[in-house]
Design a protein around this motif. Structure first.
Motif, short mmCIF file in Angstrom:
data_model
loop_
_atom_site.label_atom_id
_atom_site.label_comp_id
_atom_site.label_asym_id
_atom_site.label_seq_id
_atom_site.Cartn_x
_atom_site.Cartn_y
_atom_site.Cartn_z
N ASN A 47 0.76 -1.25 0.10
CA ASN A 47 0.12 0.04 0.00
C ASN A 47 0.84 1.23 -0.03
O ASN A 47 0.37 2.31 -0.53
CB ASN A 47 -0.88 -0.05 1.22
CG ASN A 47 -1.87 0.99 1.19
OD1 ASN A 47 -2.65 1.41 0.39
ND2 ASN A 47 -1.83 2.03 2.23
N GLN A 48 1.91 1.06 0.73
CA GLN A 48 2.91 2.26 0.77
C GLN A 48 3.53 2.59 -0.51
O GLN A 48 3.72 3.78 -1.11
CB GLN A 48 3.94 2.07 1.74
CG GLN A 48 3.47 2.33 3.26
CD GLN A 48 4.40 1.81 4.08
OE1 GLN A 48 5.33 1.16 3.91
NE2 GLN A 48 4.29 2.22 5.35
N GLN A 49 3.85 1.43 -1.30
CA GLN A 49 4.39 1.63 -2.61
C GLN A 49 3.55 2.06 -3.63
O GLN A 49 3.72 3.04 -4.59
CB GLN A 49 4.76 0.32 -3.23
CG GLN A 49 5.95 -0.38 -2.45
CD GLN A 49 6.29 -1.68 -3.08
OE1 GLN A 49 5.57 -2.04 -3.98
NE2 GLN A 49 7.78 -2.33 -2.79
N ARG A 50 1.97 1.69 -3.51
CA ARG A 50 0.95 2.15 -4.37
C ARG A 50 0.74 3.73 -4.14
O ARG A 50 0.61 4.54 -5.27
CB ARG A 50 -0.22 1.42 -4.09
CG ARG A 50 -1.31 1.79 -5.09
CD ARG A 50 -2.60 0.84 -4.76
NE ARG A 50 -2.27 -0.65 -4.66
CZ ARG A 50 -2.55 -1.40 -3.13
NH1 ARG A 50 -2.95 -0.51 -2.22
NH2 ARG A 50 -2.16 -2.56 -3.06
N GLN A 67 2.30 1.54 -13.75
CA GLN A 67 3.28 1.01 -12.87
C GLN A 67 2.80 0.43 -11.53
O GLN A 67 3.10 -0.46 -11.07
CB GLN A 67 4.35 2.08 -12.70
CG GLN A 67 5.51 1.86 -11.85
CD GLN A 67 6.69 0.85 -12.57
OE1 GLN A 67 6.20 0.36 -13.49
NE2 GLN A 67 7.77 0.87 -11.94
N ALA A 68 1.68 1.31 -11.05
CA ALA A 68 1.20 0.93 -9.72
C ALA A 68 0.36 -0.54 -9.95
O ALA A 68 0.58 -1.48 -8.85
CB ALA A 68 0.31 2.03 -9.29
N LYS A 115 -7.50 1.87 -14.68
CA LYS A 115 -7.93 2.24 -13.50
C LYS A 115 -9.08 0.96 -12.94
O LYS A 115 -8.81 0.32 -11.89
CB LYS A 115 -8.46 3.69 -13.02
CG LYS A 115 -7.71 4.76 -13.10
CD LYS A 115 -8.33 5.99 -12.81
CE LYS A 115 -7.57 7.19 -13.11
NZ LYS A 115 -8.26 8.53 -12.63
N GLU A 116 -9.80 0.65 -13.89
CA GLU A 116 -10.84 -0.39 -13.50
C GLU A 116 -10.20 -1.70 -13.44
O GLU A 116 -10.42 -2.35 -12.52
CB GLU A 116 -11.58 -0.39 -14.79
CG GLU A 116 -12.83 -1.68 -14.68
CD GLU A 116 -13.70 -1.74 -15.85
OE1 GLU A 116 -14.35 -2.88 -15.79
OE2 GLU A 116 -13.71 -0.84 -16.75
N LEU A 117 -9.03 -2.24 -14.15
CA LEU A 117 -8.32 -3.44 -14.25
C LEU A 117 -7.46 -3.31 -12.92
O LEU A 117 -7.35 -4.18 -12.09
CB LEU A 117 -7.41 -3.33 -15.41
CG LEU A 117 -6.50 -4.52 -15.52
CD1 LEU A 117 -7.19 -6.03 -15.37
CD2 LEU A 117 -5.72 -4.67 -16.76
N LEU A 130 -6.72 -5.35 -7.35
CA LEU A 130 -6.67 -4.78 -5.60
C LEU A 130 -7.74 -5.84 -5.25
O LEU A 130 -7.71 -6.22 -4.06
CB LEU A 130 -6.89 -3.56 -5.48
CG LEU A 130 -5.85 -2.64 -5.93
CD1 LEU A 130 -6.27 -0.95 -5.42
CD2 LEU A 130 -4.70 -2.83 -5.09
N ASP A 131 -8.97 -6.17 -5.68
CA ASP A 131 -10.08 -6.78 -5.49
C ASP A 131 -9.49 -8.23 -5.02
O ASP A 131 -10.33 -9.19 -4.26
CB ASP A 131 -11.30 -6.95 -6.38
CG ASP A 131 -12.06 -5.49 -6.39
OD1 ASP A 131 -11.64 -4.73 -5.33
OD2 ASP A 131 -12.73 -5.27 -7.35
#
Length: 501
Positions: A133-136, A270-271, A341-343, A348-349
């Motif tokens: 999460n910090q990387q993201r 990248q994220a 963003k959707e992908l 994340l899900d």
């Protein structure tokens, strides 16, 4: 004569809670997770540099093309390219600084991650996801920073253009007073200006993915240039000059928009790429885990193949991640920012589902052991009634399935107990089947069954509902060799059927 006595059982709530809360005793057999994180980070950095390299090459081509311009736009374009070059260099510096922070954070928190891995999977997952999460957030912070930078760059660009237009206007005004010469010179200036703007427009068409990031905008400006051409052909030079200038300003704004959206896309990609690679790495590290049961001298350790105990759902989960990876890689040249963003959200899900799968594997093992322990209690009860253990097996030789145990007394009576898992964790149906060549006392077999369920209750296994009695025993379980060789279809329990979408 034969008969069946059946009753449903469940483990007491306190014992279920204890079993469910034993996450700290579920551990990965791999201790190289920090190294995996570092390898993924290096891979992502290399991928980013490869994606940025063409942008630098494009900048060089744009600078070379400026020398071919004929009007005052040459000076404007040269200054613009210098500002964009500085912006790109700053972007790469900020990106490198972000990656350095991620690397330092990983190095400083490796010991904490390793300690969490020793404590168990639950704590390991908490620390691991915190790092991810910090990387993201580093990438998302860069997106916000780039938005602010481009806002300043746009203001700077427009101020510079105002000065450039003033120079261009003086060039227009510096015509001879002779009307015929004036018309010819304005005609020549309009043609040169159109040629310059067309050159810039053509270059943007070739160098930028404008239909991906700003669909239809460049085509609209190309249409405006056709109107400029019509003005020139009609001899309306001043209108052609004015329209060409306005189109150039719009092109300049569009270029800044494309540069901004392109860099934003790079950061989102990248994220998403890092999230997916890290998740795949974690999946690979947890194919096999260790489960501890008991304490002290009674401590047992099990090496657990997660895919087996989740009945193949672990492989299905990994396959789904690989499909997302394929979509991400194949979409590098076509995905819009919104699609990306959707992908990314779909990736994340998937994060919580790894923990759910490992929980399923753990519960499946515990359920298997419960059935064996229930059988042991049944054996104890029947041995007191004069029966001796003959054999036992899992149906289909599958430890995830029904457990069957057979006992026999001196008179030749056989009692086969079938412990079948139910959907809810900790719940089983216990079927006591009596096979006898002589007449069996129904009351006696009922009392035997009740004695067995009373003993189970004392062991913390509660009987649920009334005792069900059948006249005929379930003959499918009399021959345990056939039971062991039988092909079975695994039922999906409620705790094991999480969605992989």
């Amino acid at each position: 004569m034969s008969g069946e006595k059946r009753r449903y059982t469940r483990v007491e709530d306190t014992e279920l809670r204890r079993l469910r809360e034993s996450d700290s005793r579920l551990r990965s057999l791999r201790n190289d997770l920090p190294e995996r994180l570092n390898a993924v980070q290096q891979q992502c950095q290399q991928q980013m540099q490869q994606r940025l390299a063409p942008l630098e090459q494009r900048s060089q081509r744009q600078e070379q093309a400026i020398s071919g311009l004929r009007t005052g736009l040459q000076s404007l374009e040269r200054d613009t390219q210098q500002r964009l070059k500085r912006q790109r260099q700053e972007f790469q510096r900020n990106l490198q600084a972000s990656e350095n922070r991620q690397q330092q954070r990983l190095q400083t928190e490796v010991s904490r991650l390793e300690g969490a891995m020793q404590q168990g999977f639950s704590q390991q997952r908490h620390e691991y996801l915190s790092l991810l999460n910090q990387q993201r957030q580093e990438y998302f912070s860069l997106v916000e920073e780039q938005d602010r930078k481009f806002t300043g760059l746009i203001l700077e660009e427009r101020q510079a253009r105002q000065k450039g237009q003033q120079i261009l206007q003086r060039q227009i005004d510096d015509v001879v007073e002779n009307l015929q010469a004036e018309r010819e010179q304005k005609q020549k200036l309009a043609q040169d200006l159109l040629a310059d703007v067309q050159s810039i427009c053509q270059q943007m068409d070739q160098e930028y993915q404008h239909e991906r990031f700003a669909p239809g905008k460049l085509a609209q400006l190309q249409g405006e240039l056709e109107l400029v051409q019509q003005n020139i052909e009609a001899g309306v030079s001043e209108a052609a000059i004015a329209n060409a200038q306005q189109t150039y300003l719009k092109l300049a704004d569009l270029r800044l928009e494309l540069e901004q959206k392109e860099q934003e896309w790079q950061l989102y990609y990248q994220a998403a790429f890092a999230d997916l690679q890290n998740l795949l790495s974690e999946v690979d590290a947890n194919r096999q885990v260790e489960l501890e049961l008991g304490e002290g001298e009674d401590l047992d350790k099990f090496s657990v193949e997660v895919d087996y105990w989740t009945q193949g759902r672990f492989s299905e989960y990994e396959q789904h991640l690989q499909e997302l990876h394929q979509q991400l890689v194949e979409g590098e040249s076509s995905l819009t920012t919104e699609q990306l963003k959707e992908l990314s959200q779909r990736i994340l899900d998937q994060e919580p589902q790894l923990a759910e799968l490992l929980e399923q594997a753990k519960l499946s093992i515990l359920g298997s052991q419960m059935r064996a322990e229930i059988a042991a209690n049944v054996v104890d009860a029947l041995e007191e009634l004069g029966y001796n253990r003959v054999e036992d097996t899992y149906e289909g030789d599958d430890n995830r399935d029904t457990f069957v145990v057979k006992l026999k007394n001196i008179s030749g009576d056989e009692v086969v107990t079938v412990i079948r898992p139910e959907a809810e964790f900790g719940a089983n149906s216990v079927s006591i089947n009596t096979f006898s060549p002589t007449l069996v006392d129904e009351q006696a077999t009922r009392q035997n069954a009740e004695a067995i369920f009373n003993l189970l209750n004392e062991a913390g296994i509660e009987a649920v509902g009334e005792l069900e009695c059948e006249q005929e025993a379930d003959s499918r379980y009399q021959d345990l060799r056939q039971v062991q060789q039988r092909a079975t279809e695994q039922p999906q329990s409620s705790s094991q059927s999480s969605s992989q979408s």
